[in-house]
Design an enzyme around this catalytic site. Structure first.
Site, PDB file in Angstrom:
ATOM      1  N   LYS A  79       0.844  -1.201   0.000  1.00 25.32           N
ATOM      2  CA  LYS A  79       0.000   0.000   0.000  1.00 25.32           C
ATOM      3  C   LYS A  79       0.875   1.244   0.000  1.00 25.32           C
ATOM      4  O   LYS A  79       1.904   1.287   0.688  1.00 25.32           O
ATOM      5  CB  LYS A  79      -0.920  -0.027   1.233  1.00 25.32           C
ATOM      6  CG  LYS A  79      -1.948   1.105   1.282  1.00 25.32           C
ATOM      7  CD  LYS A  79      -2.873   0.956   2.487  1.00 25.32           C
ATOM      8  CE  LYS A  79      -3.906   2.082   2.524  1.00 25.32           C
ATOM      9  NZ  LYS A  79      -4.863   1.940   3.646  1.00 25.32           N
ATOM     10  N   SER A 159      -9.868   2.343   2.692  1.00 24.35           N
ATOM     11  CA  SER A 159      -8.939   3.021   1.807  1.00 24.35           C
ATOM     12  C   SER A 159      -7.995   2.079   1.087  1.00 24.35           C
ATOM     13  O   SER A 159      -7.318   2.467   0.139  1.00 24.35           O
ATOM     14  CB  SER A 159      -8.114   4.025   2.612  1.00 24.35           C
ATOM     15  OG  SER A 159      -7.314   3.359   3.580  1.00 24.35           O
ATOM     16  N   SER A 183     -10.540   0.166   7.017  1.00 21.32           N
ATOM     17  CA  SER A 183      -9.902   0.225   5.700  1.00 21.32           C
ATOM     18  C   SER A 183      -9.175  -1.036   5.266  1.00 21.32           C
ATOM     19  O   SER A 183      -8.637  -1.089   4.160  1.00 21.32           O
ATOM     20  CB  SER A 183      -8.927   1.407   5.637  1.00 21.32           C
ATOM     21  OG  SER A 183      -9.626   2.619   5.581  1.00 21.32           O
TER      22      SER A 183
END
Length: 493
Positions: A79, A159, A183
């Site tokens: 990420k 997210s 998330s």
């Protein structure tokens, strides 16, 4: 096996150890898959092909000597919130343009020490603020899943949308992610993958771009429960650079897979039956209860009375901490700089151009609730509510409950640029209704795929555990996984 990218981490690890496949061969297969699919899915914002091949060559050399680590040669996606030395790290924000850190986050350093290979950086909501991966400066990620007979592009959740989409589409064997209010678990549920948010303090936050420091926690998204356990074992550690990381031995989470759950007491919180919840979610929940009961667990109705205050309290605490954390992005030392007539003008222009709409909204909310005259009325009160939410869980666990079972999300994935969501931020925030309590209380939570909607989209169930008892979540999660089976999207990209 023809398609190397369909191997789970556990399967690939076995084939690498037995020399049936090589790390470079496996990495090349993933790089080819990314090259073919990323234009359609937009899961990666940076692909590090040369670095990946170099790391894979080093893995092959170690494997040849019998010196491989527990993730030796396993290709992962990272990420964009995790600092990776010398490589694009921008939290998918315009304000961090061109930022390549000179240091490595502790979580990724742990993975590389165990032999993992980095394929690249994954798309995400800007500064991890979002529930659909539509706030990224690099554009939305598309969910690999589609409704039966439909070409409508769906969100992968957020997210960590890039992480979830890449795992579901077999563009990496597993991925790092972060969870501030859901998330990891919400995008896992939207994409038919497994995501675990560990107990606050289990993984170091050092080198991870901060959103809300008292809520943020790193964790993995993986194809199945076993892979999630393998990844979390590597990611977790105490870290002298992060005083919130906890000095506790990291257990062998994989050993919990398949462990008997007979006699475990599973709480079903009545407050999670929210108004307007689709019938499919309720049916799925009842199915999960039946599976755990069949495995020998005892089902107990419980109450978490302060749950109704969790979402409003979260959307005071998280923006307040974001307002403080994001004050450092001013165009002076790194990232975007927009010239102004003086330094104050430069600050204003840089932040106005560098931050996206959702980030600005949360920074303004956070600044407001921290301001003189409002701090006591909002922020202090929200922290008191947070204490009550935590106490609810403590009371339930003190009564002998081992874990809680709830839905992971209030619906399946929705469409990109959904007008209903886009016009009303509160509706988007309601996606976190089942997940924010876990962050507010600092507890571990796992989302496991449990079924499909009538339209063929994945739905997940959430298990919430006692502090630092991720092992029980893996044991229970594997029960649900075995009963439900695994789900793969039909390839359209």
């Amino acid at each position: 096996m023809n398609d190397l990218t369909s191997l789970t981490i556990a399967e690939a690890r076995g084939k690498l150890a037995s020399k049936d496949i090589g790390a470079v061969e496996l990495t090349d297969a993933y790089l080819a898959a990314i090259d073919q699919a990323n234009g359609a899915l937009n899961a990666y914002v940076a692909v590090t092909a040369d670095k990946a091949r170099d790391m894979a060559k080093a893995s092959d050399a170690r494997l040849a000597k019998g010196e491989g680590g527990v993730l030796e040669g396993i290709p992962l996606g990272i990420k964009d919130l995790f600092a990776t030395e010398g490589i694009h790290t921008q939290a998918c924000s315009h304000i961090l343009d061109g930022f390549n850190p000179r240091y490595e986050s502790t979580v990724t350093a742990n993975l590389w020490a165990d032999g993992a290979v980095m394929l690249g950086k994954l798309n995400m909501d800007e500064f991890a603020m979002g529930s659909s991966n539509e706030t990224s400066y690099y554009g939305p990620v598309k969910n690999p899943w589609r409704k039966k007979g439909s070409n409508l592009d769906l969100v992968p959740g957020g997210s960590s949308g890039g992480s979830a989409a890449a795992v579901a589409a077999h563009l990496c064997a597993g991925a790092t992610a972060t969870d501030t209010g859901g998330s990891i678990r919400q995008p896992a549920a939207f994409t038919g993958t497994v995501g675990i948010k560990p107990t606050y303090g289990r993984c170091s936050r050092w080198g991870t771009v901060a959103f809300a420091s008292s809520l943020d926690q790193a964790g993995p998204i993986a194809r199945d429960v076993r892979d999630a356990a393998i990844l979390l074992k590597s990611m977790a550690s105490v870290d002298p650079k992060d005083t919130t990381s906890v000095d506790r031995e990291v257990p062998d989470y994989e050993a919990a897979i398949g462990r008997s759950v007979k006699g475990l007491r599973i709480g079903i919180p009545k407050e999670y039956r929210v108004e307007g919840m689709p019938g499919e979610i309720e049916t799925l929940w009842q199915q999960g209860i039946a599976w755990l009961k069949d495995a020998g667990a005892e089902i107990v109705d419980v109450s978490l009375p302060h749950t109704k205050y969790a979402l409003p309290a979260y959307y005071i605490v998280a923006p307040a901490e974001a307002s403080s954390n994001l004050a450092r992005y001013d165009g002076v030392r790194y990232g975007l700089r927009v010239p102004g007539k003086d330094i104050a003008d430069m600050y204003e222009k840089t932040r106005a151009e560098g931050f996206g709409r959702e980030v600005k909204r949360r920074v303004m909310i956070g600044t407001y609730v921290l301001s003189s005259g409002y701090y006591d009325a909002y922020y202090l009160r929200a922290q008191k509510v947070r204490t009550l939410i935590k106490r609810d869980f403590e009371t339930v666990y003190a009564d002998g409950i081992d874990a809680l079972l709830t839905p992971a999300t209030p619906s399946a994935a929705f469409g990109i640029a959904d007008q209903d969501m886009a016009s009303d931020p509160v509706k988007m925030y309601l996606n976190d209704i089942f997940t924010v309590t876990v962050n507010m209380a600092g507890l571990p939570g796992i989302a496991v795929p449990a079924g499909l909607t009538d339209e063929g989209l994945p739905l997940g169930l959430q298990l919430i555990g006692r502090p630092f008892d991720e092992e029980t979540l893996f044991a229970l999660g594997s029960v649900i996984e075995r009963a439900a089976g695994r789900f793969e999207p039909a390839k359209w990209w």
